[in-house]
Design a protein around this motif. Structure first.
Motif, PDB file in Angstrom:
ATOM      1  N   GLY A 166       0.808  -1.211   0.000  1.00  0.00           N
ATOM      2  CA  GLY A 166       0.000   0.000   0.000  1.00  0.00           C
ATOM      3  C   GLY A 166       0.844   1.264   0.000  1.00  0.00           C
ATOM      4  O   GLY A 166       0.467   2.271  -0.636  1.00  0.00           O
ATOM      5  N   GLU A 167       1.981   1.229   0.694  1.00  0.00           N
ATOM      6  CA  GLU A 167       2.867   2.391   0.706  1.00  0.00           C
ATOM      7  C   GLU A 167       3.531   2.577  -0.653  1.00  0.00           C
ATOM      8  O   GLU A 167       3.743   3.713  -1.104  1.00  0.00           O
ATOM      9  CB  GLU A 167       3.917   2.236   1.802  1.00  0.00           C
ATOM     10  N   ASP A 169       2.118   1.694  -3.477  1.00  0.00           N
ATOM     11  CA  ASP A 169       1.048   2.218  -4.328  1.00  0.00           C
ATOM     12  C   ASP A 169       0.928   3.736  -4.161  1.00  0.00           C
ATOM     13  O   ASP A 169       0.697   4.462  -5.131  1.00  0.00           O
ATOM     14  CB  ASP A 169      -0.287   1.557  -3.980  1.00  0.00           C
ATOM     15  N   GLY A 170       1.100   4.210  -2.921  1.00  0.00           N
ATOM     16  CA  GLY A 170       1.047   5.645  -2.666  1.00  0.00           C
ATOM     17  C   GLY A 170       2.184   6.384  -3.334  1.00  0.00           C
ATOM     18  O   GLY A 170       1.988   7.465  -3.915  1.00  0.00           O
ATOM     19  N   LEU A 171       3.387   5.812  -3.266  1.00  0.00           N
ATOM     20  CA  LEU A 171       4.534   6.409  -3.963  1.00  0.00           C
ATOM     21  C   LEU A 171       4.285   6.455  -5.464  1.00  0.00           C
ATOM     22  O   LEU A 171       4.637   7.431  -6.132  1.00  0.00           O
ATOM     23  CB  LEU A 171       5.795   5.583  -3.705  1.00  0.00           C
ATOM     24  N   ARG A 173       1.387   6.648  -7.059  1.00  0.00           N
ATOM     25  CA  ARG A 173       0.420   7.696  -7.379  1.00  0.00           C
ATOM     26  C   ARG A 173       1.070   9.076  -7.341  1.00  0.00           C
ATOM     27  O   ARG A 173       0.777   9.946  -8.180  1.00  0.00           O
ATOM     28  CB  ARG A 173      -0.759   7.641  -6.401  1.00  0.00           C
ATOM     29  N   ALA A 174       1.960   9.284  -6.376  1.00  0.00           N
ATOM     30  CA  ALA A 174       2.616  10.586  -6.238  1.00  0.00           C
ATOM     31  C   ALA A 174       3.561  10.890  -7.401  1.00  0.00           C
ATOM     32  O   ALA A 174       3.953  12.044  -7.587  1.00  0.00           O
ATOM     33  CB  ALA A 174       3.384  10.633  -4.915  1.00  0.00           C
ATOM     34  N   SER A 178       0.585   3.948 -11.775  1.00  0.00           N
ATOM     35  CA  SER A 178      -0.491   3.183 -11.166  1.00  0.00           C
ATOM     36  C   SER A 178      -0.149   1.694 -11.217  1.00  0.00           C
ATOM     37  O   SER A 178       0.418   1.227 -12.210  1.00  0.00           O
ATOM     38  CB  SER A 178      -1.812   3.398 -11.909  1.00  0.00           C
ATOM     39  N   ARG A 179      -0.511   0.963 -10.158  1.00  0.00           N
ATOM     40  CA  ARG A 179      -0.248  -0.480 -10.172  1.00  0.00           C
ATOM     41  C   ARG A 179      -1.169  -1.159 -11.176  1.00  0.00           C
ATOM     42  O   ARG A 179      -2.384  -1.009 -11.110  1.00  0.00           O
ATOM     43  CB  ARG A 179      -0.425  -1.089  -8.779  1.00  0.00           C
ATOM     44  N   TYR A 194       3.974  -1.471 -12.066  1.00  0.00           N
ATOM     45  CA  TYR A 194       3.379  -0.131 -12.090  1.00  0.00           C
ATOM     46  C   TYR A 194       3.612   0.456 -13.480  1.00  0.00           C
ATOM     47  O   TYR A 194       4.670   0.289 -14.059  1.00  0.00           O
ATOM     48  CB  TYR A 194       4.050   0.759 -11.043  1.00  0.00           C
TER      49      TYR A 194
END
Length: 197
Positions: A166-167, A169-171, A173-174, A178-179, A194
């Motif tokens: 999840g972390e 995935d956040g990186l 998006r930033a 996208s995964r 990604y």
């Protein structure tokens, strides 16, 4: 000068099978943290239409990569380059794909942050950043062997350890990614793909 990692021999074939469905047909694959260089040789041989660019931040790793490459004599395997994933300036301006095998858990978090930032810079729309290794997931019970591995890593260096998907995935998006895929691999590993938006 040539170094050997036993895990490389075990995971190369399953990893290549997944990469066959995720890598582009042509272009430059930038491999981050190439380590011994055994993966670079294996993958360059498996995917002759792709140019393979190994890299590492450790001098002894670069020597090992080049020693393996010299022995293999593959035309599509480039000389290894010094690259620190955490650095803001990579010596590669663009790539058709970025591959990172078994680095995220044996490096400080900042290296993973830099990996995603760098991928966001060098990848074109639709191009993949592909990670391989053991990870933790909120809704998936971790394998006991992975928990033990995580503890042993943190004992060696408190900045190391298995990362939460999840972390990552956040990186992603930033940094404009996208995964796109999650592949279950042998020995409680995953391949996470990604893609650049």
């Amino acid at each position: 000068m040539k170094r050997h990692a036993p895990a490389t021999a075990r995971n190369s074939e399953p990893l290549a099978d997944v990469l066959a469905g995720e890598l582009p047909n042509e272009g430059l694959v930038l491999e981050i943290a190439s380590g011994t260089g055994e993966h670079a040789v294996f993958m360059a041989r498996r995917f002759p239409a792709l140019d393979w660019q190994p890299s590492d931040c450790a001098t002894d790793a670069l020597h090992s990569v080049d020693a393996w490459a010299q022995e293999a004599g593959l035309a599509n395997l480039r000389p290894a380059i010094a690259l620190d994933a955490a650095a803001g300036d990579w010596p590669v301006e663009s790539a058709a794909a970025v591959l990172c095998v078994n680095m995220v858990h044996i490096s400080p978090w900042q290296a993973t942050v830099g990996l995603f930032e760098g991928a966001g810079r060098v990848l074109a729309s639709g191009a993949p950043l592909i990670l391989y290794g053991p990870f933790l997931e909120v809704d998936v019970d971790p394998a006991p062997s992975n928990l033990a591995f995580d503890e042993s890593l943190k004992t060696r260096d408190p900045a190391w350890g298995l990362r939460q998907v999840g972390e990552l995935d956040g990186l992603a998006r930033a940094n404009g990614l996208s995964r796109a895929a999650r592949h279950i691999m042998p020995a409680n590993n995953l391949v996470l793909v990604y893609r650049r938006n």
